[in-house]
Write a protein that holds these residues in place. Structure first.
Motif, mmCIF file in Angstrom:
data_model
loop_
_atom_site.group_PDB
_atom_site.id
_atom_site.type_symbol
_atom_site.label_atom_id
_atom_site.label_comp_id
_atom_site.label_asym_id
_atom_site.label_seq_id
_atom_site.Cartn_x
_atom_site.Cartn_y
_atom_site.Cartn_z
ATOM 1 N N ALA A 94 46.663 38.166 40.868
ATOM 2 C CA ALA A 94 45.816 39.254 40.406
ATOM 3 C C ALA A 94 44.465 39.240 41.127
ATOM 4 O O ALA A 94 44.068 38.244 41.745
ATOM 5 C CB ALA A 94 45.611 39.129 38.903
ATOM 6 N N TRP A 95 43.745 40.351 41.026
ATOM 7 C CA TRP A 95 42.424 40.448 41.634
ATOM 8 C C TRP A 95 41.497 39.353 41.091
ATOM 9 O O TRP A 95 41.427 39.125 39.891
ATOM 10 C CB TRP A 95 41.809 41.812 41.344
ATOM 11 C CG TRP A 95 42.460 42.944 42.085
ATOM 12 C CD1 TRP A 95 43.311 43.876 41.580
ATOM 13 C CD2 TRP A 95 42.298 43.247 43.471
ATOM 14 N NE1 TRP A 95 43.700 44.743 42.572
ATOM 15 C CE2 TRP A 95 43.095 44.388 43.738
ATOM 16 C CE3 TRP A 95 41.555 42.672 44.508
ATOM 17 C CZ2 TRP A 95 43.164 44.958 45.004
ATOM 18 C CZ3 TRP A 95 41.635 43.243 45.774
ATOM 19 C CH2 TRP A 95 42.425 44.374 46.013
ATOM 20 N N HIS A 96 40.788 38.685 41.999
ATOM 21 C CA HIS A 96 39.883 37.627 41.581
ATOM 22 C C HIS A 96 38.894 37.306 42.695
ATOM 23 O O HIS A 96 39.044 37.767 43.833
ATOM 24 C CB HIS A 96 40.664 36.360 41.216
ATOM 25 C CG HIS A 96 41.353 35.723 42.393
ATOM 26 N ND1 HIS A 96 42.494 36.246 42.993
ATOM 27 C CD2 HIS A 96 41.048 34.596 43.103
ATOM 28 C CE1 HIS A 96 42.860 35.488 43.989
ATOM 29 N NE2 HIS A 96 41.998 34.477 44.093
ATOM 30 N N GLN A 97 37.881 36.534 42.359
ATOM 31 C CA GLN A 97 36.984 35.914 43.319
ATOM 32 C C GLN A 97 37.224 34.406 43.282
ATOM 33 O O GLN A 97 37.651 33.870 42.256
ATOM 34 C CB GLN A 97 35.520 36.210 42.946
ATOM 35 C CG GLN A 97 35.137 37.681 42.969
ATOM 36 C CD GLN A 97 33.751 37.916 42.376
ATOM 37 O OE1 GLN A 97 33.521 37.651 41.191
ATOM 38 N NE2 GLN A 97 32.823 38.414 43.193
ATOM 39 N N ASP A 98 36.970 33.719 44.392
ATOM 40 C CA ASP A 98 37.111 32.261 44.427
ATOM 41 C C ASP A 98 35.768 31.647 44.023
ATOM 42 O O ASP A 98 34.867 31.489 44.846
ATOM 43 C CB ASP A 98 37.514 31.793 45.827
ATOM 44 C CG ASP A 98 38.927 32.207 46.183
ATOM 45 O OD1 ASP A 98 39.730 32.445 45.265
ATOM 46 O OD2 ASP A 98 39.228 32.313 47.391
ATOM 47 N N LEU A 99 35.650 31.291 42.749
ATOM 48 C CA LEU A 99 34.352 30.943 42.185
ATOM 49 C C LEU A 99 34.115 29.448 42.012
ATOM 50 O O LEU A 99 32.968 29.019 41.927
ATOM 51 C CB LEU A 99 34.181 31.623 40.817
ATOM 52 C CG LEU A 99 34.230 33.157 40.826
ATOM 53 C CD1 LEU A 99 34.079 33.689 39.412
ATOM 54 C CD2 LEU A 99 33.146 33.736 41.737
ATOM 55 N N MET A 100 35.165 28.656 41.939
ATOM 56 C CA MET A 100 34.997 27.228 41.633
ATOM 57 C C MET A 100 34.980 26.401 42.919
ATOM 58 O O MET A 100 35.696 26.697 43.879
ATOM 59 C CB MET A 100 36.117 26.751 40.727
ATOM 60 C CG MET A 100 36.292 27.566 39.453
ATOM 61 S SD MET A 100 34.865 27.502 38.347
ATOM 62 C CE MET A 100 35.145 25.895 37.574
ATOM 63 N N ILE A 101 34.167 25.370 42.914
ATOM 64 C CA ILE A 101 34.143 24.424 44.033
ATOM 65 C C ILE A 101 34.563 23.052 43.519
ATOM 66 O O ILE A 101 34.343 22.713 42.355
ATOM 67 C CB ILE A 101 32.756 24.347 44.700
ATOM 68 C CG1 ILE A 101 31.696 23.834 43.711
ATOM 69 C CG2 ILE A 101 32.354 25.703 45.271
ATOM 70 C CD1 ILE A 101 30.354 23.506 44.358
ATOM 71 N N ASN A 102 35.186 22.260 44.383
ATOM 72 C CA ASN A 102 35.624 20.913 44.022
ATOM 73 C C ASN A 102 34.499 19.917 44.311
ATOM 74 O O ASN A 102 33.954 19.893 45.419
ATOM 75 C CB ASN A 102 36.863 20.530 44.819
ATOM 76 C CG ASN A 102 38.065 21.375 44.461
ATOM 77 O OD1 ASN A 102 38.115 21.962 43.385
ATOM 78 N ND2 ASN A 102 39.035 21.449 45.359
ATOM 79 N N VAL A 103 34.183 19.109 43.306
ATOM 80 C CA VAL A 103 33.095 18.142 43.455
ATOM 81 C C VAL A 103 33.577 16.749 43.053
ATOM 82 O O VAL A 103 34.623 16.585 42.427
ATOM 83 C CB VAL A 103 31.864 18.540 42.606
ATOM 84 C CG1 VAL A 103 31.251 19.825 43.136
ATOM 85 C CG2 VAL A 103 32.230 18.692 41.133
ATOM 86 N N SER A 104 32.784 15.755 43.404
ATOM 87 C CA SER A 104 33.192 14.365 43.205
ATOM 88 C C SER A 104 33.040 13.904 41.769
ATOM 89 O O SER A 104 33.716 12.967 41.340
ATOM 90 C CB SER A 104 32.367 13.453 44.116
ATOM 91 O OG SER A 104 30.981 13.625 43.855
#
Length: 241
Positions: free
Chosen positions: A105-115
């Motif tokens: 579905a329509w979306h934005q890539d909003l999350m980032i992977n962190v340590s």
């Protein structure tokens, strides 16, 4: 590399995406495929079913892949994107097989992977899945990220090419109602094998179900030059050069 009105650099800034049709020749694509297929495909970062094959933390799981990806052509592209230097922050492999019948579905890539998790102003909400931590960062972090989707197969509307809403990245992080108002029409981004699609994470994008017997294999790489505030670190960080 100087930008012109019709260059990919200018289009990436104004439209939020751009196509680079000939980044890897056929021989290099074959080497990339062979390297990925040599991976053991076991462990929590591998997902395999009749409808999808995906590898998260791709360069951590397939260590021999980065030397094959890091060609002079990619290096020149990254130099144009990040003249002062940058780093890879995320890598995923997607295979949408011929029998796949799922859509995104329509979306934005909003999350980032962190340590790790750290309560800092502007960061949140947080998620944790299989021991890995991700967070919604401030918009200025997302605006610094550029995704390069390297296409292993010819990709068009029939086998799940991305649809995008041009210039939607300019609206920042969109609430669902505002996003829905922008997605009545989308532009399909067909990309040939060996080509790449560049996009901003805040660009609205989606993909339809596949109606073709052809696979859609993509190496998804995210790059940035911004540093995260301590004690946060990019979990998959790989310095360029």
């Amino acid at each position: 590399m100087k930008s012109t009105e019709n260059s990919w650099e200018a289009r990436l800034q104004t439209e939020g995406f751009a196509l680079v049709p000939e980044l890897y020749p056929a021989g290099q694509i074959a080497a990339l495929i062979a390297c990925v297929e040599s991976a053991p495909a076991t462990g929590p970062n591998f997902r395999r079913s009749q409808e999808v094959f995906a590898i998260r933390n791709l360069l951590g799981e397939v260590a021999d892949l980065w030397p094959l990806l890091n060609t002079p052509a990619l290096a020149a592209l990254l130099q144009a994107l990040f003249p002062a230097g940058g780093h890879l922050v995320k890598a995923i492999y997607f295979d949408k097989p011929a029998q796949s019948n799922w859509l995104v579905a329509w979306h934005q890539d909003l999350m980032i992977n962190v340590s790790q998790r750290a309560e800092l102003p502007g960061f949140g909400p947080w998620t944790s899945k299989q021991g890995e931590t991700a967070v919604l960062p401030p918009a200025e972090v997302l605006e610094n990220v550029v995704t390069i989707r390297i296409h292993v197969d010819d990709c068009d509307a029939s086998n799940g090419a991305l649809k995008v809403v041009p210039a939607s990245h300019r609206h920042g992080v969109l609430p669902p109602a505002a996003a829905a108002a922008l997605t009545t029409e989308g532009q399909v981004c067909a990309v040939p094998a060996g080509g790449a699609m560049l996009m901003k994470p805040l660009l609205l994008h989606a993909s339809n179900r596949s109606t073709s017997p052809r696979s859609r294999r993509v190496i998804h790489l995210e790059f940035a030059s911004v540093e995260l505030p301590a004690p946060l670190q990019w979990r998959e960080r790989l310095n360029l050069g």
